[in-house]
Design a protein around this motif. Structure first.
Motif, PDB file in Angstrom:
ATOM      1  N   ILE A   1       0.841  -1.183   0.000  1.00 58.57           N
ATOM      2  CA  ILE A   1       0.000   0.000   0.000  1.00 58.57           C
ATOM      3  C   ILE A   1       0.882   1.242   0.000  1.00 58.57           C
ATOM      4  O   ILE A   1       2.033   1.202   0.456  1.00 58.57           O
ATOM      5  N   GLN A   2       0.359   2.333  -0.532  1.00 60.66           N
ATOM      6  CA  GLN A   2       1.154   3.561  -0.675  1.00 60.66           C
ATOM      7  C   GLN A   2       0.430   4.745  -0.038  1.00 60.66           C
ATOM      8  O   GLN A   2      -0.790   4.897  -0.205  1.00 60.66           O
ATOM      9  N   PRO A   3       1.174   5.596   0.696  1.00 62.48           N
ATOM     10  CA  PRO A   3       0.566   6.684   1.479  1.00 62.48           C
ATOM     11  C   PRO A   3       0.309   7.954   0.672  1.00 62.48           C
ATOM     12  O   PRO A   3       0.870   9.006   0.937  1.00 62.48           O
ATOM     13  N   HIS A   4      -0.534   7.834  -0.339  1.00 65.55           N
ATOM     14  CA  HIS A   4      -0.946   9.028  -1.083  1.00 65.55           C
ATOM     15  C   HIS A   4      -2.370   8.821  -1.580  1.00 65.55           C
ATOM     16  O   HIS A   4      -2.921   7.722  -1.463  1.00 65.55           O
ATOM     17  N   ALA A   5      -2.963   9.857  -2.116  1.00 71.07           N
ATOM     18  CA  ALA A   5      -4.381   9.808  -2.491  1.00 71.07           C
ATOM     19  C   ALA A   5      -4.583  10.048  -3.987  1.00 71.07           C
ATOM     20  O   ALA A   5      -5.554  10.679  -4.387  1.00 71.07           O
ATOM     21  N   LEU A   6      -3.660   9.543  -4.799  1.00 75.06           N
ATOM     22  CA  LEU A   6      -3.766   9.736  -6.244  1.00 75.06           C
ATOM     23  C   LEU A   6      -5.076   9.145  -6.771  1.00 75.06           C
ATOM     24  O   LEU A   6      -5.403   7.987  -6.513  1.00 75.06           O
ATOM     25  N   LYS A   7      -5.819   9.974  -7.502  1.00 72.06           N
ATOM     26  CA  LYS A   7      -7.070   9.532  -8.103  1.00 72.06           C
ATOM     27  C   LYS A   7      -7.212  10.208  -9.460  1.00 72.06           C
ATOM     28  O   LYS A   7      -7.148  11.434  -9.559  1.00 72.06           O
ATOM     29  N   THR A   8      -7.406   9.421 -10.512  1.00 67.95           N
ATOM     30  CA  THR A   8      -7.484   9.983 -11.856  1.00 67.95           C
ATOM     31  C   THR A   8      -8.931  10.122 -12.305  1.00 67.95           C
ATOM     32  O   THR A   8      -9.805   9.371 -11.873  1.00 67.95           O
ATOM     33  N   ASP A   9      -9.155  11.083 -13.192  1.00 73.18           N
ATOM     34  CA  ASP A   9     -10.505  11.376 -13.661  1.00 73.18           C
ATOM     35  C   ASP A   9     -11.104  10.233 -14.475  1.00 73.18           C
ATOM     36  O   ASP A   9     -12.328  10.083 -14.548  1.00 73.18           O
TER      37      ASP A   9
ATOM     38  N   GLY B   1     -10.989   7.138 -13.820  1.00 70.68           N
ATOM     39  CA  GLY B   1     -11.404   6.030 -12.984  1.00 70.68           C
ATOM     40  C   GLY B   1     -10.446   4.859 -12.938  1.00 70.68           C
ATOM     41  O   GLY B   1     -10.745   3.834 -12.321  1.00 70.68           O
ATOM     42  N   ARG B   2      -9.274   5.000 -13.544  1.00 71.27           N
ATOM     43  CA  ARG B   2      -8.332   3.879 -13.584  1.00 71.27           C
ATOM     44  C   ARG B   2      -7.527   3.766 -12.296  1.00 71.27           C
ATOM     45  O   ARG B   2      -7.054   2.683 -11.960  1.00 71.27           O
ATOM     46  N   VAL B   3      -7.349   4.888 -11.591  1.00 69.53           N
ATOM     47  CA  VAL B   3      -6.538   4.886 -10.374  1.00 69.53           C
ATOM     48  C   VAL B   3      -7.296   5.545  -9.236  1.00 69.53           C
ATOM     49  O   VAL B   3      -7.827   6.647  -9.382  1.00 69.53           O
ATOM     50  N   ASP B   4      -7.357   4.875  -8.115  1.00 74.15           N
ATOM     51  CA  ASP B   4      -7.889   5.434  -6.868  1.00 74.15           C
ATOM     52  C   ASP B   4      -7.107   4.752  -5.749  1.00 74.15           C
ATOM     53  O   ASP B   4      -7.478   3.672  -5.286  1.00 74.15           O
ATOM     54  N   GLN B   5      -6.019   5.389  -5.332  1.00 77.00           N
ATOM     55  CA  GLN B   5      -5.113   4.737  -4.393  1.00 77.00           C
ATOM     56  C   GLN B   5      -5.759   4.462  -3.041  1.00 77.00           C
ATOM     57  O   GLN B   5      -5.459   3.442  -2.400  1.00 77.00           O
ATOM     58  N   ILE B   6      -6.654   5.333  -2.595  1.00 72.18           N
ATOM     59  CA  ILE B   6      -7.326   5.101  -1.319  1.00 72.18           C
ATOM     60  C   ILE B   6      -8.180   3.837  -1.382  1.00 72.18           C
ATOM     61  O   ILE B   6      -8.175   3.011  -0.466  1.00 72.18           O
ATOM     62  N   LYS B   7      -8.913   3.678  -2.482  1.00 74.49           N
ATOM     63  CA  LYS B   7      -9.718   2.464  -2.660  1.00 74.49           C
ATOM     64  C   LYS B   7      -8.826   1.226  -2.695  1.00 74.49           C
ATOM     65  O   LYS B   7      -9.138   0.199  -2.062  1.00 74.49           O
ATOM     66  N   VAL B   8      -7.724   1.318  -3.419  1.00 77.92           N
ATOM     67  CA  VAL B   8      -6.792   0.194  -3.511  1.00 77.92           C
ATOM     68  C   VAL B   8      -6.227  -0.137  -2.130  1.00 77.92           C
ATOM     69  O   VAL B   8      -6.198  -1.301  -1.713  1.00 77.92           O
ATOM     70  N   ASN B   9      -5.786   0.891  -1.398  1.00 78.30           N
ATOM     71  CA  ASN B   9      -5.227   0.663  -0.058  1.00 78.30           C
ATOM     72  C   ASN B   9      -6.227  -0.040   0.849  1.00 78.30           C
ATOM     73  O   ASN B   9      -5.902  -1.025   1.524  1.00 78.30           O
ATOM     74  N   ASN B  10      -7.444   0.489   0.893  1.00 75.75           N
ATOM     75  CA  ASN B  10      -8.459  -0.076   1.780  1.00 75.75           C
ATOM     76  C   ASN B  10      -8.775  -1.534   1.436  1.00 75.75           C
ATOM     77  O   ASN B  10      -8.947  -2.376   2.318  1.00 75.75           O
ATOM     78  N   THR B  11      -8.856  -1.817   0.133  1.00 74.01           N
ATOM     79  CA  THR B  11      -9.166  -3.184  -0.304  1.00 74.01           C
ATOM     80  C   THR B  11      -8.025  -4.132   0.019  1.00 74.01           C
ATOM     81  O   THR B  11      -8.246  -5.275   0.452  1.00 74.01           O
TER      82      THR B  11
END
Length: 219
Positions: free
Chosen positions: A156-164, A166-176
């Motif tokens: 998991i990575q400590p940032h909140a990168l999210k692209t318009d 919908g391909r990247v949402d680091q918070i969603k990835v981290n939580n999952t």
């Protein structure tokens, strides 16, 4: 953008006992990095961010971090890196990507530590894919654990990168990934890419990416 000196002496400045070098799809800098690390008194952790595919007949690939546990693991990394160049694919504008598959992980996985990589990793992309989702990521995690055992970690990575798009949402990835960690008993590690040394170098990194992608600097 980092030189090996930038990376290693920044690690020393921050008080880190060691630093991993995981360039994309090659291990060319490790020789120079080892010499610098000895001078700096920093432990160099050799690795590679491989391009992984389940099917060599398609161009799509995912990122996967593989790190040497010891000298034998380092030899296996070199074997895998050499094999990856036998399976290159031209993805766009003359850019060739060396790739590995399940076969290589199973053949050369001994004494190698596996991390699931960034938002372009195998599990992360499954999580962000509506048709595959968490269930698919769980199956990937089980298969990787069957190969690497207790040398496999969710990343998991400590940032909140999210692209318009919908391909990247680091918070969603981290939580999952944390959920999967609890369900399967697979530990996670917290990492972060070090693409440049200091905040002031961000604009230089943007310029480098613009040149690489043949896009305008302000894109």
């Amino acid at each position: 953008l980092n030189s090996v000196e930038d990376l290693i002496y920044k690690a020393k400045e921050l008080g880190h006992p060691g630093v991993a070098l995981t360039d994309h799809a090659n291990m060319n800098a490790l020789g120079d990095a080892y010499k610098v690390s000895k001078k700096a008194g920093i432990r160099l952790i050799p690795g590679c961010e491989f391009y992984f595919t389940e099917d060599f007949s398609v161009k799509k690939s995912n990122h996967m971090i593989l790190i040497a546990k010891n000298a034998n693991g380092y030899k296996n990394l070199l074997q895998m890196n050499a094999a990856s160049f036998d399976n290159q694919v031209n993805i766009f504008m003359g850019k060739w990507i060396p790739r590995i598959s399940w076969e290589h992980l199973e053949k050369y996985g001994e004494d190698i530590i596996c991390l699931t990589a960034c938002s372009s990793g195998l599990l992360s992309r499954a999580i962000m894919d509506e048709t595959r989702g968490k269930a698919c990521a769980v199956e990937y995690a089980k298969r990787l654990r069957s190969i690497f055992g207790d040398r496999f970690y969710l990343e998991i990575q400590p940032h909140a990168l999210k692209t318009d798009d919908g391909r990247v949402d680091q918070i969603k990835v981290n939580n999952t990934l944390v959920e999967i960690s609890k369900e399967l008993g697979i530990p996670f590690v917290i990492t972060c890419d070090a693409h440049y040394r200091d905040k002031d170098a961000a604009k230089d990194h943007d310029l480098m990416l613009a040149v690489k992608d043949k896009k305008a600097y302000d894109d």
